[in-house]
Design a protein around this motif. Structure first.
Motif, short mmCIF file in Angstrom:
data_model
loop_
_atom_site.label_atom_id
_atom_site.label_comp_id
_atom_site.label_asym_id
_atom_site.label_seq_id
_atom_site.Cartn_x
_atom_site.Cartn_y
_atom_site.Cartn_z
N ARG A 71 -4.31 -20.44 -10.52
CA ARG A 71 -5.48 -19.69 -10.97
C ARG A 71 -5.01 -18.81 -12.13
NH1 ARG A 71 -10.20 -17.86 -8.50
NH2 ARG A 71 -10.28 -20.01 -7.74
N ALA A 72 -5.70 -18.88 -13.24
CA ALA A 72 -5.31 -18.12 -14.43
C ALA A 72 -6.42 -17.18 -14.86
CB ALA A 72 -4.96 -19.07 -15.57
N THR A 73 -6.01 -16.04 -15.40
CA THR A 73 -6.94 -15.12 -16.05
C THR A 73 -6.79 -15.30 -17.54
OG1 THR A 73 -6.75 -13.53 -14.23
CG2 THR A 73 -7.60 -12.71 -16.33
N VAL A 74 -7.89 -15.60 -18.22
CA VAL A 74 -7.88 -15.81 -19.66
C VAL A 74 -8.89 -14.87 -20.29
CG1 VAL A 74 -8.19 -17.49 -21.52
CG2 VAL A 74 -7.30 -18.25 -19.30
N LYS A 75 -8.41 -13.92 -21.08
CA LYS A 75 -9.29 -12.92 -21.67
C LYS A 75 -9.21 -12.97 -23.18
CE LYS A 75 -10.53 -8.02 -21.41
NZ LYS A 75 -11.95 -8.36 -21.26
N LEU A 76 -10.37 -13.13 -23.81
CA LEU A 76 -10.45 -13.18 -25.27
C LEU A 76 -10.88 -11.83 -25.81
CD1 LEU A 76 -10.46 -14.78 -27.95
CD2 LEU A 76 -12.83 -15.42 -27.45
N THR A 77 -10.11 -11.31 -26.78
CA THR A 77 -10.42 -10.03 -27.42
C THR A 77 -10.50 -10.23 -28.93
OG1 THR A 77 -9.24 -8.82 -25.68
CG2 THR A 77 -9.67 -7.65 -27.74
N PRO A 78 -11.64 -9.91 -29.55
CA PRO A 78 -11.75 -10.04 -31.00
C PRO A 78 -10.74 -9.14 -31.72
CG PRO A 78 -13.92 -9.74 -29.99
CD PRO A 78 -12.90 -9.46 -28.92
N GLU B 254 2.31 -28.00 -19.22
CA GLU B 254 1.26 -28.58 -20.06
C GLU B 254 0.04 -28.88 -19.19
OE1 GLU B 254 0.70 -31.90 -23.59
OE2 GLU B 254 2.53 -31.89 -22.37
N THR B 255 -1.11 -28.38 -19.62
CA THR B 255 -2.32 -28.56 -18.82
C THR B 255 -2.82 -30.00 -18.85
OG1 THR B 255 -3.79 -28.02 -20.67
CG2 THR B 255 -3.06 -26.18 -19.29
N THR B 256 -3.41 -30.40 -17.73
CA THR B 256 -4.11 -31.68 -17.68
C THR B 256 -5.58 -31.47 -17.34
OG1 THR B 256 -3.46 -31.94 -15.35
CG2 THR B 256 -2.05 -32.96 -17.01
N GLY B 257 -5.93 -30.26 -16.91
CA GLY B 257 -7.32 -29.96 -16.60
C GLY B 257 -7.53 -28.46 -16.44
N VAL B 258 -8.65 -27.95 -16.96
CA VAL B 258 -8.99 -26.54 -16.85
C VAL B 258 -10.45 -26.43 -16.44
CG1 VAL B 258 -9.23 -24.34 -18.07
CG2 VAL B 258 -7.30 -25.85 -18.60
N LYS B 259 -10.73 -25.67 -15.38
CA LYS B 259 -12.10 -25.52 -14.90
C LYS B 259 -12.44 -24.04 -14.77
CE LYS B 259 -15.18 -26.66 -11.05
NZ LYS B 259 -15.27 -27.28 -9.68
N HIS B 260 -13.55 -23.64 -15.40
CA HIS B 260 -13.99 -22.25 -15.31
C HIS B 260 -14.50 -21.95 -13.91
CE1 HIS B 260 -17.05 -18.96 -16.04
NE2 HIS B 260 -15.90 -18.41 -16.39
N VAL B 261 -14.06 -20.81 -13.36
CA VAL B 261 -14.48 -20.40 -12.02
C VAL B 261 -15.57 -19.34 -12.13
CG1 VAL B 261 -13.74 -19.39 -9.82
CG2 VAL B 261 -12.22 -20.93 -11.07
N SER B 262 -15.23 -18.20 -12.70
CA SER B 262 -16.20 -17.12 -12.98
C SER B 262 -15.51 -16.06 -13.82
CB SER B 262 -16.72 -16.49 -11.68
OG SER B 262 -15.67 -15.83 -10.99
N GLY C 102 -1.86 -28.85 -14.14
CA GLY C 102 -0.96 -29.27 -15.20
C GLY C 102 0.33 -29.84 -14.67
N ASN C 103 1.24 -30.10 -15.59
CA ASN C 103 2.55 -30.64 -15.26
C ASN C 103 3.63 -29.64 -15.65
OD1 ASN C 103 1.76 -33.20 -14.21
ND2 ASN C 103 1.35 -33.88 -16.31
N LEU C 104 4.54 -29.37 -14.74
CA LEU C 104 5.66 -28.47 -15.00
C LEU C 104 6.94 -29.28 -15.08
CD1 LEU C 104 6.65 -25.46 -15.17
CD2 LEU C 104 7.21 -25.71 -12.74
N THR C 105 7.66 -29.10 -16.19
CA THR C 105 8.95 -29.77 -16.36
C THR C 105 10.06 -28.74 -16.25
OG1 THR C 105 7.97 -31.45 -17.80
CG2 THR C 105 10.36 -31.21 -17.88
N LEU C 106 10.94 -28.94 -15.28
CA LEU C 106 12.09 -28.07 -15.03
C LEU C 106 13.27 -28.97 -14.71
CD1 LEU C 106 13.39 -25.26 -14.30
CD2 LEU C 106 12.50 -25.61 -12.00
N ASN C 107 14.42 -28.67 -15.30
CA ASN C 107 15.61 -29.50 -15.11
C ASN C 107 15.35 -30.95 -15.52
OD1 ASN C 107 18.31 -30.00 -14.28
ND2 ASN C 107 17.63 -30.65 -12.25
N GLY C 108 14.45 -31.13 -16.48
CA GLY C 108 14.12 -32.46 -16.98
C GLY C 108 13.24 -33.28 -16.06
N VAL C 109 12.76 -32.67 -14.96
CA VAL C 109 11.92 -33.36 -13.99
C VAL C 109 10.52 -32.77 -14.02
CG1 VAL C 109 11.61 -33.95 -11.56
CG2 VAL C 109 13.92 -33.83 -12.52
N THR C 110 9.51 -33.63 -14.12
CA THR C 110 8.12 -33.19 -14.24
C THR C 110 7.38 -33.39 -12.93
OG1 THR C 110 8.13 -33.77 -16.60
CG2 THR C 110 5.98 -33.48 -15.55
#
Length: 198
Positions: free
Chosen positions: A137-144, A107-115, A123-131
Motif C-alpha cells: 500500500r503506497a501513499t502518493v501525494k502530488l504538490t504543485p 518495478e510496478t506491474t499494476g497500480v490501483k487507486h484505493v481512496s 510489482g516485481n522486486l529484484t534483490l541479489n539478482g532474483v526477481t
C-alpha cells in the motif's frame, strides 16, 4: 449565456484536453535529506536497522485518472547499519552480495487507486539478482510547484511517495548461517522518496 459556433470549438478542445489528461513523468530527486530506505531485521538475539538515502528512478503519474507506474532503484552497496564490520559482511557474497549486485530494483506491474492518496501497488522486486512479486500500500501525494518545493530542490511539481512491505530473503536466494537466529529471514522495508516533473 449562448455560445457562438466560433467560440464553441476552443471550449470543446479545452474540455476534451481536461478529460484526457496525459500521464506526467517524474524523476526521483537526488537529495540525501529527502529520500530514505530502511530495512529492519528483528530476532530474539539482535535488532538491525539498515538505512540509505541513495534512491533513484522514474515514475509516470496521471493525477486525473489516478493511475501510474514506475521503476525505482536503491543502491544496496550504500546501506549502513551503524557497524562498519557488519556493513562489509552484508555487502559480501556470503550475505546480500551487494558488492556484485548492488541494485535493489522495484518495478510496478499494476497500480490501483484505493481512496485519497492511497494506492495498492503490485510489482516485481529484484534483490541479489532474483526477481519476485511484491504487493504494498503506497501513499502518493502530488504538490504543485511552490517556494517550499523549490527550497527543497525541486524545479517542478512534486510527487511524494511512501510505502512499506516485507521481503523474505530466502525467496531471493540469500542464505547465511545467522538466519534465522541472529538475522531474520524476513525484512521489513520502508521506502520514502520525492520526485519532480522538471
Amino acid at each position: 449565456m449562448k455560445t457562438s459556433p466560433r467560440n464553441a470549438l476552443p471550449l470543446m478542445l479545452l474540455l476534451g484536453s481536461m478529460a484526457t489528461a496525459a500521464p506526467v513523468t517524474y524523476t526521483v530527486i537526488s537529495n540525501p535529506t529527502l529520500n530514505l530506505m530502511t530495512a529492519e531485521s528483528s530476532t530474539v538475539v539482535e535488532n538491525i536497522v539498515a538505512r540509505t538515502p541513495e534512491v533513484s528512478g522514474t515514475l509516470s503519474f496521471d493525477s486525473a485518472a489516478k493511475v501510474g507506474s514506475g521503476k525505482v532503484t536503491v543502491n544496496g552497496a550504500s546501506i549502513k547499519t551503524g557497524m562498519t564490520a557488519r556493513d562489509g559482511h552484508m555487502r559480501s557474497e556470503a550475505w546480500l552480495n551487494f558488492d556484485k549486485t548492488p541494485a535493489i530494483v522495484f518495478e510496478t506491474t499494476g497500480v490501483k487507486h484505493v481512496s485519497g492518496d492511497q494506492y495498492d501497488v503490485i510489482g516485481n522486486l529484484t534483490l541479489n539478482g532474483v526477481t519476485r512479486p511484491v504487493t504494498s500500500r503506497a501513499t502518493v501525494k502530488l504538490t504543485p510547484a511552490s517556494d517550499a518545493t523549490r527550497a527543497a530542490g525541486a524545479k517542478g511539481d512534486v510527487l511524494a511517495v511512501s510505502t512499506a512491505f516485507k521481503v523474505k530473503l530466502s525467496d531471493h536466494k540469500v542464505t547465511n548461517a545467522r538466519i534465522p537466529n541472529q538475522v531474520s529471514d524476513t525484512l521489513a522495508i520502508s521506502l520514502k522518496f520525492i520526485a519532480s516533473n522538471k
